[in-house]
Design an enzyme around this catalytic site. Structure first.
Site, PDB file in Angstrom:
ATOM      1  N   GLY A 178      40.884  33.208  38.600  1.00 54.08           N
ATOM      2  CA  GLY A 178      40.198  33.646  37.387  1.00 54.08           C
ATOM      3  C   GLY A 178      38.704  33.668  37.691  1.00 54.08           C
ATOM      4  O   GLY A 178      38.164  32.707  38.256  1.00 54.08           O
ATOM      5  N   ASP A 184      36.910  40.772  36.022  1.00 52.36           N
ATOM      6  CA  ASP A 184      36.378  40.161  37.245  1.00 52.36           C
ATOM      7  C   ASP A 184      35.008  40.715  37.621  1.00 52.36           C
ATOM      8  O   ASP A 184      34.244  40.074  38.326  1.00 52.36           O
ATOM      9  CB  ASP A 184      37.353  40.359  38.407  1.00 52.36           C
ATOM     10  CG  ASP A 184      38.569  39.485  38.198  1.00 52.36           C
ATOM     11  OD1 ASP A 184      39.445  39.876  37.384  1.00 52.36           O
ATOM     12  OD2 ASP A 184      38.626  38.398  38.783  1.00 52.36           O
ATOM     13  N   ASN A 231      39.644  44.558  36.560  1.00 55.29           N
ATOM     14  CA  ASN A 231      40.473  43.430  36.104  1.00 55.29           C
ATOM     15  C   ASN A 231      41.800  43.492  36.858  1.00 55.29           C
ATOM     16  O   ASN A 231      42.042  44.406  37.658  1.00 55.29           O
ATOM     17  CB  ASN A 231      40.671  43.474  34.587  1.00 55.29           C
ATOM     18  CG  ASN A 231      41.248  42.169  34.053  1.00 55.29           C
ATOM     19  OD1 ASN A 231      40.759  41.084  34.385  1.00 55.29           O
ATOM     20  ND2 ASN A 231      42.292  42.241  33.248  1.00 55.29           N
ATOM     21  N   LYS A 232      42.645  42.530  36.559  1.00 56.49           N
ATOM     22  CA  LYS A 232      43.931  42.397  37.235  1.00 56.49           C
ATOM     23  C   LYS A 232      44.685  43.720  37.301  1.00 56.49           C
ATOM     24  O   LYS A 232      44.713  44.481  36.331  1.00 56.49           O
ATOM     25  CB  LYS A 232      44.752  41.337  36.492  1.00 56.49           C
ATOM     26  CG  LYS A 232      46.128  41.054  37.012  1.00 56.49           C
ATOM     27  CD  LYS A 232      46.183  40.752  38.499  1.00 56.49           C
ATOM     28  CE  LYS A 232      45.283  39.615  38.915  1.00 56.49           C
ATOM     29  NZ  LYS A 232      45.103  39.534  40.393  1.00 56.49           N
TER      30      LYS A 232
HETATM   31  O1  MRU Z   1      43.831  37.135  40.702  1.00 49.63           O
HETATM   32  P1  MRU Z   1      43.315  36.344  39.543  1.00 49.63           P
HETATM   33  O2  MRU Z   1      44.375  35.552  38.843  1.00 49.63           O
HETATM   34  O3  MRU Z   1      42.127  35.511  39.909  1.00 49.63           O
HETATM   35  O4  MRU Z   1      42.826  37.455  38.531  1.00 49.63           O
HETATM   36  C1  MRU Z   1      42.234  37.040  37.338  1.00 49.63           C
HETATM   37  C2  MRU Z   1      42.006  38.152  36.389  1.00 49.63           C
HETATM   38  O5  MRU Z   1      42.181  39.307  36.691  1.00 49.63           O
HETATM   39  C3  MRU Z   1      41.468  37.762  35.055  1.00 49.63           C
HETATM   40  O6  MRU Z   1      41.896  38.653  34.079  1.00 49.63           O
HETATM   41  C4  MRU Z   1      39.943  37.804  35.129  1.00 49.63           C
HETATM   42  O7  MRU Z   1      39.486  37.002  36.178  1.00 49.63           O
HETATM   43  C5  MRU Z   1      39.318  37.377  33.890  1.00 49.63           C
HETATM   44  S1  MRU Z   1      39.368  35.622  33.748  1.00 49.63           S
HETATM   45  C6  MRU Z   1      38.535  35.101  32.401  1.00 49.63           C
END
Ligand code: MRU
Length: 366
Positions: free
Chosen positions: A61, A247, A257-258
């Site tokens: 995150g 991100d 984002n994800k």
């Molecule tokens: O691969 P991750 O689990 O680190 O990805 C996280 C995300 O995509 C979240 O949606 C993003 O970091 C926002 S967290 C407040």
């Protein structure tokens, strides 16, 4: 279940993605790979182990990895006994390289390096104390930012709303409280009936494991859906709004984002369902012109080809595993930040909110 081994966590909850022990010696990381089955904290005392934990998604995150990296720089300051500056630069480079997309990581490391430079000639104890104070203030500021943007975002959540979210943008992904889930928490705390549909979020299952864990723990109604179900549920009018984290947000308002966020935004736009992004200003990268320039992390194909260590694809068939995608600014109805709400999303409105601490909304919705 292992209780959070910290007397006064900055997260403000009885669990936390990352905390530094009061003696500044140990970074406590809740191992998110083990949730929801097991609540276990890793005890990390060297920055190299913290970098590995970020890479391996023990902590994940965008804001949470920035905070973990800042605490790792405290560990680096404790480890550096011969050539302080050179060792801090090496630690900063190692931590930055752990994951490329979330700009919060580089943002936090750069602040720590600036402080390290200013303390090149200071005594060992003073260098460590100053770094610990900075890291804790980065953590505290993130929690405060989440609470504030949560309240702003909650104004856009109607009573009785069904909210769809992707990945985990909650307390686990931040210093505490969460960005997208902060909006949900604030709406819930304001007495609104909110129900969350959590995309399972393959391949790492941040939605079904982490978002569902956080919300269920707090008594906020949550239902897990397969990623592939989101589109038709939106089309059938079963979703009132979508809110996700980010991100990295480019200068023009494009949002990384994800992986799987972009198709959600497309379907939401097609069916006139609001698509919101909640993110602190530490996620905004005014130095990156547009989404095209955002580095997209590509993760190991084993995350797709294996399940619990067993091959689930035919031997020899490769997999491609981009961890993030980019949603163009034009698909985003508003961005909630701690400094105000950016709507409509444009380079001008984003810069105005990020660069000036007005706390005021730039668009025309109250
Ligand atoms: O691969 P991750 O689990 O680190 O990805 C996280 C995300 O995509 C979240 O949606 C993003 O970091 C926002 S967290 C407040």
């Amino acid at each position: 279940m292992v209780k959070l081994p910290h007397p006064d966590p900055i997260s403000g909850a009885d669990y936390s993605a990352a905390e530094l022990t009061p003696d500044d010696a140990t970074l406590l990381l809740l191992d998110q790979r083990r949730l929801p089955r097991e609540e276990r904290y890793e005890h990390v005392s060297e920055w190299q182990a913290a970098a590995a934990a970020i890479q391996d998604m023990i902590v994940r995150g965008a804001p949470a990895i920035g905070i973990a990296a800042a605490y790792a720089m405290v560990l680096a300051a404790r480890q550096a006994r011969t050539d302080y500056w050179t060792e801090m630069v090496a630690a900063g480079a190692g931590l930055r390289a752990a994951r490329p997309t979330a700009v919060n990581l580089a943002w936090a490391v750069d602040q720590c390096l600036e402080l390290a430079r200013a303390h090149r000639a200071s005594a060992y104890v003073d260098r460590v104390d100053a770094m610990a104070a900075l890291a804790r203030s980065i953590h505290r500021d993130d929690v405060a930012a989440n609470r504030h943007m949560g309240r702003l975002g909650a104004g856009y959540v109607p009573d009785g709303a069904v909210v769809l979210t992707h990945c985990n943008a909650g307390a686990l992904a931040t210093g505490g409280y969460g960005t997208a889930l902060g909006v949900v928490r604030a709406a819930h705390a304001a007495g609104k009936q909110v129900r969350v549909l959590a995309d399972e979020t393959r391949p790492f299952l941040q939605g079904s494991r982490l978002t569902a864990w956080e919300l269920a723990r707090e008594g906020i109604p949550v239902t897990v859906i397969a990623d592939g179900a989101a589109g038709s549920l939106i089309a059938r009018g079963r979703v009132d709004l979508v809110v996700v984290g980010s991100d990295r947000i480019a200068r023009n308002g494009d949002v990384a984002n994800k992986i799987g966020t972009y198709p959600l935004a497309c379907v939401a736009k097609q069916h006139a369902v609001p698509f919101y992004v909640a993110a602190p200003v530490s996620t905004v990268d005014l130095g990156t012109d547009s989404g095209e320039a955002i580095p997209i992390e590509s993760r190991e194909m084993q995350e797709l080809t294996e399940w619990s260590g067993r091959l689930v694809t035919p031997p020899g068939v490769p997999a491609e595993n981009p961890a993030f995608d980019v949603t163009p600014a034009g698909f985003v109805s508003a961005i909630f930040t701690e400094r105000g709400v950016v709507t409509p999303v444009s380079a001008e409105n984003l810069a105005r909110v990020v660069e000036y601490e007005t706390g005021m909304e730039t668009g025309n919705r109250e």
